[in-house]
Design a protein around this motif. Structure first.
Motif, PDB file in Angstrom:
ATOM      1  N   VAL A 171      87.723   8.739  78.281  1.00 53.84           N
ATOM      2  CA  VAL A 171      87.120   7.880  79.306  1.00 53.84           C
ATOM      3  C   VAL A 171      85.635   7.702  79.008  1.00 53.84           C
ATOM      4  CG1 VAL A 171      88.757   8.629  81.067  1.00 53.84           C
ATOM      5  CG2 VAL A 171      86.568   9.818  80.837  1.00 53.84           C
ATOM      6  N   ASN A 172      85.078   6.661  79.583  1.00 56.04           N
ATOM      7  CA  ASN A 172      83.636   6.461  79.494  1.00 56.04           C
ATOM      8  C   ASN A 172      83.049   6.278  80.875  1.00 56.04           C
ATOM      9  OD1 ASN A 172      83.064   3.521  80.244  1.00 56.04           O
ATOM     10  ND2 ASN A 172      84.652   3.237  78.694  1.00 56.04           N
ATOM     11  N   ILE A 173      81.754   6.408  80.965  1.00 52.43           N
ATOM     12  CA  ILE A 173      81.028   6.108  82.201  1.00 52.43           C
ATOM     13  C   ILE A 173      80.423   4.721  82.029  1.00 52.43           C
ATOM     14  CG2 ILE A 173      79.101   6.753  83.699  1.00 52.43           C
ATOM     15  CD1 ILE A 173      79.500   9.632  82.766  1.00 52.43           C
ATOM     16  N   PRO A 174      80.799   3.740  82.852  1.00 49.92           N
ATOM     17  CA  PRO A 174      80.261   2.386  82.677  1.00 49.92           C
ATOM     18  C   PRO A 174      78.752   2.364  82.859  1.00 49.92           C
ATOM     19  CG  PRO A 174      81.448   2.588  84.759  1.00 49.92           C
ATOM     20  CD  PRO A 174      81.721   3.841  84.003  1.00 49.92           C
ATOM     21  N   MET A 175      78.061   1.744  81.917  1.00 51.22           N
ATOM     22  CA  MET A 175      76.608   1.695  81.922  1.00 51.22           C
ATOM     23  C   MET A 175      76.149   0.263  82.175  1.00 51.22           C
ATOM     24  SD  MET A 175      75.971   4.898  81.224  1.00 51.22           S
ATOM     25  CE  MET A 175      74.259   4.919  80.744  1.00 51.22           C
ATOM     26  N   ALA A 176      75.352   0.050  83.222  1.00 55.09           N
ATOM     27  CA  ALA A 176      74.922  -1.300  83.585  1.00 55.09           C
ATOM     28  C   ALA A 176      73.532  -1.640  83.057  1.00 55.09           C
ATOM     29  CB  ALA A 176      74.938  -1.450  85.112  1.00 55.09           C
ATOM     30  N   GLY A 177      72.793  -0.646  82.632  1.00 56.12           N
ATOM     31  CA  GLY A 177      71.417  -0.884  82.201  1.00 56.12           C
ATOM     32  C   GLY A 177      71.284  -1.018  80.693  1.00 56.12           C
ATOM     33  N   THR A 178      70.088  -0.725  80.187  1.00 50.48           N
ATOM     34  CA  THR A 178      69.807  -0.886  78.770  1.00 50.48           C
ATOM     35  C   THR A 178      70.092   0.381  77.966  1.00 50.48           C
ATOM     36  OG1 THR A 178      67.492  -0.289  79.158  1.00 50.48           O
ATOM     37  CG2 THR A 178      68.041  -2.641  79.184  1.00 50.48           C
ATOM     38  N   VAL A 179      70.138   1.542  78.619  1.00 48.82           N
ATOM     39  CA  VAL A 179      70.421   2.786  77.890  1.00 48.82           C
ATOM     40  C   VAL A 179      71.918   2.872  77.607  1.00 48.82           C
ATOM     41  CG1 VAL A 179      68.455   3.990  78.877  1.00 48.82           C
ATOM     42  CG2 VAL A 179      70.674   4.126  80.016  1.00 48.82           C
ATOM     43  N   SER A 180      72.265   3.519  76.510  1.00 49.58           N
ATOM     44  CA  SER A 180      73.661   3.555  76.083  1.00 49.58           C
ATOM     45  C   SER A 180      74.404   4.799  76.539  1.00 49.58           C
ATOM     46  CB  SER A 180      73.735   3.467  74.553  1.00 49.58           C
ATOM     47  OG  SER A 180      73.041   4.555  73.959  1.00 49.58           O
ATOM     48  N   SER A 181      73.663   5.824  76.991  1.00 48.32           N
ATOM     49  CA  SER A 181      74.336   7.056  77.396  1.00 48.32           C
ATOM     50  C   SER A 181      73.480   7.824  78.384  1.00 48.32           C
ATOM     51  CB  SER A 181      74.626   7.939  76.176  1.00 48.32           C
ATOM     52  OG  SER A 181      73.417   8.351  75.559  1.00 48.32           O
ATOM     53  N   LEU A 182      74.094   8.819  79.027  1.00 47.90           N
ATOM     54  CA  LEU A 182      73.413   9.691  79.970  1.00 47.90           C
ATOM     55  C   LEU A 182      73.236  11.075  79.365  1.00 47.90           C
ATOM     56  CD1 LEU A 182      75.399   8.827  83.226  1.00 47.90           C
ATOM     57  CD2 LEU A 182      73.096   8.050  82.642  1.00 47.90           C
ATOM     58  N   ASN A 183      72.285  11.820  79.879  1.00 44.40           N
ATOM     59  CA  ASN A 183      72.175  13.226  79.536  1.00 44.40           C
ATOM     60  C   ASN A 183      73.483  13.922  79.870  1.00 44.40           C
ATOM     61  OD1 ASN A 183      71.612  16.065  80.880  1.00 44.40           O
ATOM     62  ND2 ASN A 183      70.063  15.790  79.311  1.00 44.40           N
ATOM     63  N   VAL A 184      73.882  14.895  79.046  1.00 47.68           N
ATOM     64  CA  VAL A 184      75.195  15.509  79.214  1.00 47.68           C
ATOM     65  C   VAL A 184      75.369  16.161  80.583  1.00 47.68           C
ATOM     66  CG1 VAL A 184      74.486  17.687  78.118  1.00 47.68           C
ATOM     67  CG2 VAL A 184      76.897  17.051  78.154  1.00 47.68           C
ATOM     68  N   SER A 185      74.317  16.731  81.135  1.00 40.61           N
ATOM     69  CA  SER A 185      74.457  17.364  82.446  1.00 40.61           C
ATOM     70  C   SER A 185      74.620  16.322  83.553  1.00 40.61           C
ATOM     71  CB  SER A 185      73.258  18.268  82.739  1.00 40.61           C
ATOM     72  OG  SER A 185      72.059  17.531  82.810  1.00 40.61           O
ATOM     73  N   VAL A 186      73.947  15.174  83.401  1.00 38.20           N
ATOM     74  CA  VAL A 186      74.106  14.086  84.378  1.00 38.20           C
ATOM     75  C   VAL A 186      75.504  13.495  84.274  1.00 38.20           C
ATOM     76  CG1 VAL A 186      73.267  11.820  85.099  1.00 38.20           C
ATOM     77  CG2 VAL A 186      71.639  13.569  84.368  1.00 38.20           C
ATOM     78  N   ALA A 187      75.960  13.254  83.039  1.00 42.44           N
ATOM     79  CA  ALA A 187      77.301  12.717  82.829  1.00 42.44           C
ATOM     80  C   ALA A 187      78.363  13.662  83.383  1.00 42.44           C
ATOM     81  CB  ALA A 187      77.529  12.472  81.337  1.00 42.44           C
ATOM     82  N   THR A 188      78.130  14.956  83.232  1.00 47.20           N
ATOM     83  CA  THR A 188      79.055  15.950  83.772  1.00 47.20           C
ATOM     84  C   THR A 188      79.166  15.807  85.287  1.00 47.20           C
ATOM     85  OG1 THR A 188      78.634  17.528  81.988  1.00 47.20           O
ATOM     86  CG2 THR A 188      79.469  18.425  84.057  1.00 47.20           C
ATOM     87  N   GLY A 189      78.031  15.629  85.942  1.00 44.88           N
ATOM     88  CA  GLY A 189      78.034  15.464  87.389  1.00 44.88           C
ATOM     89  C   GLY A 189      78.794  14.224  87.832  1.00 44.88           C
ATOM     90  N   VAL A 190      78.587  13.111  87.133  1.00 42.01           N
ATOM     91  CA  VAL A 190      79.282  11.871  87.470  1.00 42.01           C
ATOM     92  C   VAL A 190      80.798  12.065  87.383  1.00 42.01           C
ATOM     93  CG1 VAL A 190      79.702   9.490  86.745  1.00 42.01           C
ATOM     94  CG2 VAL A 190      77.362  10.393  86.762  1.00 42.01           C
ATOM     95  N   CYS A 191      81.253  12.648  86.274  1.00 40.34           N
ATOM     96  CA  CYS A 191      82.691  12.802  86.044  1.00 40.34           C
ATOM     97  C   CYS A 191      83.320  13.831  86.989  1.00 40.34           C
ATOM     98  CB  CYS A 191      82.945  13.199  84.597  1.00 40.34           C
ATOM     99  SG  CYS A 191      82.494  11.916  83.392  1.00 40.34           S
ATOM    100  N   LEU A 192      82.648  14.946  87.182  1.00 37.86           N
ATOM    101  CA  LEU A 192      83.214  15.981  88.045  1.00 37.86           C
ATOM    102  C   LEU A 192      83.336  15.496  89.485  1.00 37.86           C
ATOM    103  CD1 LEU A 192      81.601  19.348  86.867  1.00 37.86           C
ATOM    104  CD2 LEU A 192      83.953  18.575  86.557  1.00 37.86           C
TER     105      LEU A 192
END
Length: 253
Positions: A216-237
């Motif tokens: 799975v991916n986290i949909p990104m609406a802005g100009t950055v291509s990825s999130l910090n791993v700890s932030v991404a972890t929070g989104v998914c959890l």
């Protein structure tokens, strides 16, 4: 006998005293003319649980890495469990497990933040590989704010073998990958799930990816291509938490 570890900073030490005072051997507070209220509270907590308090001068803290805020607790070391204990732990759960697997997160700040988020999301256990991973050091314990002491952590020699074990126990493995065509909001996360987060920058290793049932991916609406791993972890959890609560609510209606 293992050497003691250190927990630094007001919030981390306070959380530890409130949740696991038995872990604290000694509390050191920098000597000042008048203690601020937050440090008075720490000393009161320490005395409440019979923890010795010392007041060393500024020189004592000079070589301490990180923002210690004049607070340093000598604590008992934490030892992560291994593969042998993991199977029994998972089989002993009486609900659909929610696991977090960190594939090569080497930044201790990120590991600490992931542990803190996992604790907040009600994760049953965090699994890390022994190699290419941050360990439970002072920085991790400070950033985790007490979660390093409460969150079951398993450090495994062979992550691929552990992933196979997890699958054999009926737990679906969901890996995060930016190139995935489906988002974290498109897949079922309310059952027995192990969420895999890849290393900073490189993502999951090839063999880890091959064991995933879904990517799975986290949909990104802005100009950055990825999130910090700890932030991404929070989104998914917390997407998993949302789905689980909806499922539980619907089952009660």
């Amino acid at each position: 006998m293992s050497k003691p570890d250190w927990v630094i900073g007001v919030h981390a030490v306070q959380a530890l005293l409130e949740q696991h005072p038995e872990q604290v051997i000694e509390l050191n507070i920098q000597q000042v003319k008048k203690l601020p209220d937050r440090l008075v509270k720490l000393t009161e907590l320490a005395h409440q649980y019979g923890v010795r308090v010392s007041y060393p001068d500024k020189a004592f803290f000079r070589d301490i890495a990180g923002v210690h805020q004049g607070v340093l607790a000598k604590v008992k070391p934490i030892t992560a469990a291994g593969e042998k204990e993991l199977a029994g732990f998972l089989q002993g759960l009486n609900h659909a497990p929610l696991l977090l697997i960190l594939d090569g997160v080497t930044d201790p700040h990120n590991l600490g933040a992931c542990l803190r988020t996992a604790d907040a999301a009600g994760v049953d256990a965090v699994i890390i590989p022994k190699d290419k991973s941050a360990g439970l050091n002072t920085t991790v314990r400070k950033v985790a704010c007490g979660a390093a002491e409460t969150m079951p952590l398993f450090s495994v020699t062979n992550l691929a073998r552990t992933l196979k074990l997890v699958q054999e126990l009926g737990i679906w493995i969901v890996g995060t990958a930016g190139e995935s065509e489906q988002t974290v909001y498109d897949v079922e996360l309310s059952g027995a799930i192990a969420l895999v987060m890849g290393a900073e920058g490189k993502g999951m290793r090839r063999l880890t990816r091959e064991y995933c049932d879904y990517l799975v991916n986290i949909p990104m609406a802005g100009t950055v291509s990825s999130l910090n791993v700890s932030v991404a972890t929070g989104v998914c959890l917390f997407e998993a938490v949302r789905q689980r609560r909806l499922k539980q609510k619907s089952s009660m209606e």
